[in-house]
Design a protein around this motif. Structure first.
Motif, short mmCIF file in Angstrom:
data_model
loop_
_atom_site.label_atom_id
_atom_site.label_comp_id
_atom_site.label_asym_id
_atom_site.label_seq_id
_atom_site.Cartn_x
_atom_site.Cartn_y
_atom_site.Cartn_z
N GLU A 1 -7.38 -3.07 -2.55
CA GLU A 1 -7.38 -1.43 -2.72
C GLU A 1 -6.39 -0.95 -1.92
OE1 GLU A 1 -10.94 1.99 -2.91
OE2 GLU A 1 -10.71 0.85 -0.99
N TYR A 2 -6.24 -1.52 -0.55
CA TYR A 2 -5.21 -0.67 0.46
C TYR A 2 -4.06 -1.15 -0.32
CZ TYR A 2 -2.69 -0.75 4.84
OH TYR A 2 -1.72 -0.68 6.01
N ALA A 52 -3.39 -6.49 3.57
CA ALA A 52 -2.22 -5.66 3.54
C ALA A 52 -1.18 -6.42 3.01
CB ALA A 52 -1.88 -5.38 5.22
N ILE A 53 -1.03 -7.89 3.13
CA ILE A 53 0.13 -8.50 2.92
C ILE A 53 -0.14 -9.50 1.93
CG2 ILE A 53 1.20 -7.75 4.89
CD1 ILE A 53 1.03 -10.87 5.83
N GLY A 54 -1.35 -9.79 1.50
CA GLY A 54 -1.76 -10.77 0.82
C GLY A 54 -0.86 -10.81 -0.73
N VAL A 68 -5.87 1.51 9.54
CA VAL A 68 -4.92 0.75 9.82
C VAL A 68 -5.22 -0.64 10.22
CG1 VAL A 68 -2.46 0.61 11.02
CG2 VAL A 68 -3.54 2.66 10.35
N PRO A 69 -4.56 -1.66 9.50
CA PRO A 69 -5.00 -3.03 9.86
C PRO A 69 -4.31 -3.48 11.25
CG PRO A 69 -3.53 -3.20 7.87
CD PRO A 69 -3.78 -1.70 8.17
N ARG A 98 1.24 0.67 -3.01
CA ARG A 98 1.96 0.44 -3.92
C ARG A 98 2.04 1.73 -5.06
NH1 ARG A 98 1.44 -4.86 -6.89
NH2 ARG A 98 3.45 -4.44 -7.94
N GLY A 99 1.22 2.50 -5.07
CA GLY A 99 1.04 3.45 -5.86
C GLY A 99 0.34 3.17 -7.10
#
Length: 465
Positions: free
Chosen positions: A270-271, A235-237, A183-184, A276-277
C-alpha cells in the motif's frame, strides 16, 4: 505586513500560503503542499539543488541565494511572484501563514565535530530575521537533535528569546522521529514550532503534531517488536533488480516494459502503491503531477568490485559489513538515518549508503527516495552524489506533511486537493553541473564557494572496500 495585535486569520477558501527557507530539493516543500499549503516561494543556496527544486515545483518561485545575505525585500517580492504563479490576478492580502525551514545542521550534528562557533550556526538567526520580516502566523524550524544539547543549548535559547521578543509564542520544542509518522526510516529530528502572539488561541489553538501510530523505532526486527507501519521491503520490494538493466550502468533512467510494470504493480505494498500513484492517499492534498510511470528514474547503478560484492553478499540483514561499515537493511525493519555527506566546499565526502537487503550492492537513489517517502514522480539530480545529498538533507515528505497538517488544523482550514495537474517538463534541470546550474538560477558566483564554482567529477562511493 506585520501583525497588528488583532488576529486577522479568519479561515478562507484559499489554500494557506507557505514559504520554505533552506529548501534543498524540496522534501519539506512537498510535505507542506501535501498538507494543503501553497508553497509560493523557496530559497536554496546550492544552484544544483535549486534547479532540481524548480523542476519538481513549477508554480513555486525558487530563489537561489545565500540566506545570510538575502535582503528581506527580495524575499517579499519572490513571495508576491509565487502568489501570482498560483493565483494569477487574484489579489493577495499580504499575509503569510507559515514560514518553514531547516538551517544546515552540520554545526550541531552529533556526526563529526560539533562546533559552537561554526559559521553555519549563525543561519538560525538569519532564519529568525527573515521570519520576522514576513511576520507569518506560524513558523516551523527543523534540525538535528544536537541543537538542543551541550553548549548549543545557549544558541537555541537565544533564538527562542528573539522570537518571543518579536511577538511570537514558542511552546517547548520536541524531538520527533519520522518513523512515528509513517516513514520507514529511523530519523530523529528537532522541531521548533511557534505562532504569532496575536493569533486567536481559541479560534486557532497551538499546533499539535500527532503521530500516525505509536512506535518504538528499531533497525532490526529481531531485536524488538516492530510497530505497525511501512518497512524497508514495503518501500522498495516492488522495484526491479537494477542489474537487469544494462542502460543503468551509464544513465539514471531506463524504460520499463508493460510486463515489468505489471510485476511491480503486483509486488507493491500500500505504501509503494501510494508513492507510485496507483492508490489514492486521502491525506495527500498536493497538486497532481503529470509523469511517465513507464520510465524508471534516479536508478544509476553503482559499480562494486568482486571482492566488495562477495563481502556484501555474506553480510546478514540487519548487520554491518565489517570493512565498509555499511548496514545491510533488514526487510522487515526500518532504514537507518539517510545522511547527506558533505558538499564540494568541505571535501565532497559521501555518507555511507545502506546495503540492499537482498542484492549485494548499495541502494540506488530511487530506493533511498522511497525510504524517505518521496513519490516516484519526484526526480532527484541525475548524479548519485547529488541525488543522495538531496535526499539526506531533505525532510521526509510524509513527516513534513504531519508537521504541516498540525498548522493546517490550527488555522482551521479544511484542505482540498487542487484540480490542476502540473507538468514536469524541462528534464535538463536535473542534469546541470554546478556552472550551468549557477548561470540558470541567476546565482552570483561571489556567493558560491570557490571550490564549487566549477563542476567537479562525481565522488565515487567506496567501492573497492
Amino acid at each position: 505586513m506585520r501583525g497588528t495585535g488583532t488576529d486577522t486569520s479568519a479561515p478562507s477558501a484559499r489554500r494557506p500560503v507557505a514559504v520554505d527557507l533552506f529548501a534543498g530539493a524540496g522534501g519539506l516543500s512537498l510535505g507542506l503542499e501535501q498538507a494543503g499549503f501553497d508553497v509560493v516561494a523557496s530559497v536554496e543556496y546550492d544552484p544544483v539543488h535549486a534547479t532540481t527544486h524548480a523542476f519538481n515545483f513549477p508554480l513555486t518561485e525558487v530563489l537561489c541565494d545565500d540566506i545570510g545575505k538575502l535582503p528581506e525585500s527580495t524575499l517579499r517580492r519572490s513571495v508576491e511572484r509565487g502568489w501570482a504563479n498560483h493565483h494569477g490576478d487574484e489579489p493577495w492580502d499580504g499575509e503569510v501563514d507559515l514560514v518553514a525551514g531547516g538551517p544546515p545542521c552540520q554545526g550541531f550534528s552529533w556526526i563529526g565535530k560539533r562546533q559552537v562557533d561554526d559559521a553555519r550556526n549563525d543561519l538560525i538567526f538569519h532564519f529568525f530575521r527573515l521570519v520576522n520580516s514576513l511576520r507569518p502566523r506560524y513558523f516551523l524550524m527543523e534540525n538535528v537533535p544536537g541543537i538542543a544539547s551541550g553548549e548549543h543549548k545557549e544558541l537555541l535559547a537565544d533564538l527562542i528569546r528573539r522570537f518571543e521578543n518579536a511577538g511570537y509564542v514558542v511552546p517547548s520544542p520536541h524531538i520527533l522521529n519520522a518513523a512515528d509518522y509513517g516513514v520507514p526510516q529511523d530519523r530523529r529530528r528537532f522541531i521548533l514550532l511557534g505562532y504569532r502572539a496575536d493569533v486567536d488561541p481559541v479560534a486557532h489553538p497551538a499546533p499539535v503534531v500527532r503521530p500516525a501510530r505509536p512506535v518504538r523505532s528499531t533497525l532490526r526486527s529481531n531485536v524488538e517488536p516492530l510497530p505497525a507501519g511501512p518497512t524497508v521491503w514495503d518501500a522498495i520490494g516492488d522495484l526491479p533488480d537494477l542489474d537487469q538493466f544494462p542502460a543503468l550502468a551509464t544513465s539514471d533512467v531506463t524504460p520499463l516494459t508493460r510486463a515489468q510494470q505489471n510485476k511491480m504493480d503486483l509486488a507493491a505494498s500500500e505504501y509503494a502503491r501510494r508513492l507510485r500513484g496507483l492508490e489514492d492517499d486521502p491525506t495527500d492534498f498536493a497538486y497532481r503531477r503529470k509523469w511517465d510511470p513507464s520510465v524508471l528514474t534516479s536508478s544509476w547503478q553503482t559499480q562494486h568490485t568482486d571482492v566488495s560484492i562477495s563481502r556484501f553478499a555474506a553480510t546478514e540483514q540487519g548487520s554491518t559489513e565489517k570493512v565498509s561499515r555499511f548496514l545491510r537493511l533488514a526487510e522487515e525493519g526500518l532504514c537507518n538515518t539517510l545522511r547527506a555527506g558533505t558538499g564540494g566546499e568541505r571535501g565532497a565526502h559521501t555518507s555511507p549508503r545502506p546495503l540492499h537487503p537482498r542484492n549485494a550492492r548499495v541502494l540506488s537513489v530511487r530506493e533511498a527516495a522511497r525510504l524517505h517517502s518521496f513519490p516516484d514522480w519526484f526526480r532527484l539530480h541525475s548524479t548519485k552524489w547529488n541525488g543522495f545529498r538531496q535526499i539526506g538533507n531533505a525532510v521526509p515528505p510524509i513527516f513534513g506533511r504531519a508537521l504541516g497538517r498540525a498548522v493546517i488544523e490550527a488555522l482551521g482550514v479544511q484542505p482540498a486537493k487542487p484540480d490542476e495537474v502540473l507538468e514536469l517538463t524541462d528534464e535538463h534541470l536535473l542534469y546541470m553541473a554546478m556552472g550551468e546550474a549557477t548561470k540558470y538560477a541567476g546565482a552570483s558566483h561571489d556567493s558560491i564557494p570557490k571550490s564549487r564554482r566549477r563542476s567537479k567529477p562525481e565522488p565515487r562511493l567506496a567501492e573497492a572496500v
